[in-house]
Design an enzyme around this catalytic site. Structure first.
Site, PDB file in Angstrom:
ATOM      1  N   ASP A 170       0.826  -1.207   0.000  1.00 53.71           N
ATOM      2  CA  ASP A 170       0.000   0.000   0.000  1.00 53.71           C
ATOM      3  C   ASP A 170       0.859   1.255   0.000  1.00 53.71           C
ATOM      4  OD1 ASP A 170       0.835  -0.712   2.614  1.00 53.71           O
ATOM      5  OD2 ASP A 170      -0.813   0.402   3.537  1.00 53.71           O
ATOM      6  N   TYR A 171       1.922   1.249   0.802  1.00 50.89           N
ATOM      7  CA  TYR A 171       2.798   2.412   0.906  1.00 50.89           C
ATOM      8  C   TYR A 171       3.501   2.678  -0.422  1.00 50.89           C
ATOM      9  CZ  TYR A 171       6.237   5.599   3.004  1.00 50.89           C
ATOM     10  OH  TYR A 171       7.017   6.686   3.309  1.00 50.89           O
ATOM     11  N   CYS A 172       4.069   1.619  -1.018  1.00 47.77           N
ATOM     12  CA  CYS A 172       4.780   1.780  -2.286  1.00 47.77           C
ATOM     13  C   CYS A 172       3.842   2.274  -3.388  1.00 47.77           C
ATOM     14  CB  CYS A 172       5.426   0.471  -2.716  1.00 47.77           C
ATOM     15  SG  CYS A 172       6.873   0.014  -1.751  1.00 47.77           S
ATOM     16  N   THR A 174       1.362   4.217  -3.137  1.00 49.71           N
ATOM     17  CA  THR A 174       1.121   5.653  -2.999  1.00 49.71           C
ATOM     18  C   THR A 174       2.365   6.463  -3.338  1.00 49.71           C
ATOM     19  OG1 THR A 174       1.713   5.682  -0.621  1.00 49.71           O
ATOM     20  CG2 THR A 174      -0.578   5.241  -1.195  1.00 49.71           C
ATOM     21  N   LYS A 175       3.534   5.986  -2.950  1.00 48.84           N
ATOM     22  CA  LYS A 175       4.758   6.754  -3.183  1.00 48.84           C
ATOM     23  C   LYS A 175       5.202   6.712  -4.637  1.00 48.84           C
ATOM     24  CE  LYS A 175       5.040   8.251   0.969  1.00 48.84           C
ATOM     25  NZ  LYS A 175       4.767   9.678   1.257  1.00 48.84           N
TER      26      LYS A 175
END
Length: 290
Positions: A170-172, A174-175
């Protein structure tokens, strides 16, 4: 044809002269803690005319601290995941301060779980804060910057916006999304000959507490970063007019070089460097993984 190309490159470069913080109105999201607070204090020391903090808590304390440094300051309770809240508070902010010259976006969250461990709510939270929030906040202030042909937008992406470590789906997402969004926006502005500038920041893990428990296998190459030093590098990059900032610089070189490898070998090298084990012991702020 060559001279025309050189002229176009020169015109583009001439727009990227950086923005000196002295005399500018600075808005920082996530500005009551971590790097946001450090940069707010440093902007006051560098002579900003006003500093605006957007966050969800501790606003009065932060504003008082900044006013104690001799700068005009204001704080607004804003949930960047709520576009209506963002637009309403942006309108109020511009009414109160007249303009925003430098916009620094620090707000972000991380889950640190495998894809099947993530709940729908956690995925939505990451997408809403880390990506949609950047769209909303940027759109809220870009118009007034373009109308004045002056402004600087700096957003913290991540080294995870260049690679895809395990347990960060999820983090990747978005980034990587932030990276693509800002690259496209940077080119939009250049195509329009706008003087508004973009800075995308790609730090390795920073010791703010957000990534508590994350580790590095090769600290000499990829150290856990000091939040104060990173904050200073970001402000220096704004003043220098850099379009991208990789911290450490090796993040840019290493990810670019190993990308030329076949995917299977790329994954092996990433594992060998410890990238895919870096989140194994992650707990986050106050044990948030639990």
């Amino acid at each position: 044809m060559v001279s025309s190309l050189i002229k176009k490159i020169g015109n583009t470069l001439s727009l990227n002269k950086g923005t000196k913080i002295s005399g500018q109105t600075v808005l920082i999201t996530g500005g009551t803690s971590g790097m946001g607070l450090i940069m707010a204090k440093e902007c006051a020391k560098r002579g900003a005319s006003a500093i605006i903090i957007w966050d969800i808590a501790r606003l009065d304390e932060t504003v008082a601290t900044l006013e104690g440094l001799g700068v005009k300051a204001g704080g607004y309770i804003v949930n960047v995941a709520d576009v209506e809240n963002v637009n309403a508070q942006a309108e109020q902010t511009l009414k109160d301060f007249g303009k925003v010259d430098i916009l620094i976006q620090c707000a972000g969250v991380v889950s640190g779980k495998s894809l099947l461990e993530l709940t729908d709510e956690q995925i939505d939270r990451s997408l809403d804060i880390n990506l949609r929030g950047v769209f909303s906040v940027t759109r809220a202030f870009l118009g007034q910057m373009k109308s004045r042909n002056h402004g600087h937008i700096a957003v913290i992406s991540s080294a995870a916006g260049t690679v895809g470590p395990a347990n960060m789906t999820d983090y990747c997402a978005t980034k990587w999304g932030v990276r693509g969004m800002l690259e496209s926006l940077r080119n939009e502005l250049a195509k329009e000959h706008s003087a508004v500038q973009i800075l995308t920041i790609y730090p390795f893990y920073v010791n703010t507490g957000m990534f508590e428990g994350a580790k590095t296998k090769v600290p000499l190459l990829f150290p856990i970063l000091d939040q104060y030093k990173v904050s200073m590098k970001i402000l220096d990059a704004i003043e220098a007019g850099q379009p991208e900032l990789f911290i450490p610089k090796l993040v840019q070189y290493a990810t670019s070089l190993i990308r030329v490898l076949p995917t299977h070998w790329y994954d092996i090298v990433s594992t060998w460097l410890g990238i895919n084990a870096s989140m194994d012991d992650f707990v986050g702020r106050q044990g948030q993984k639990k």
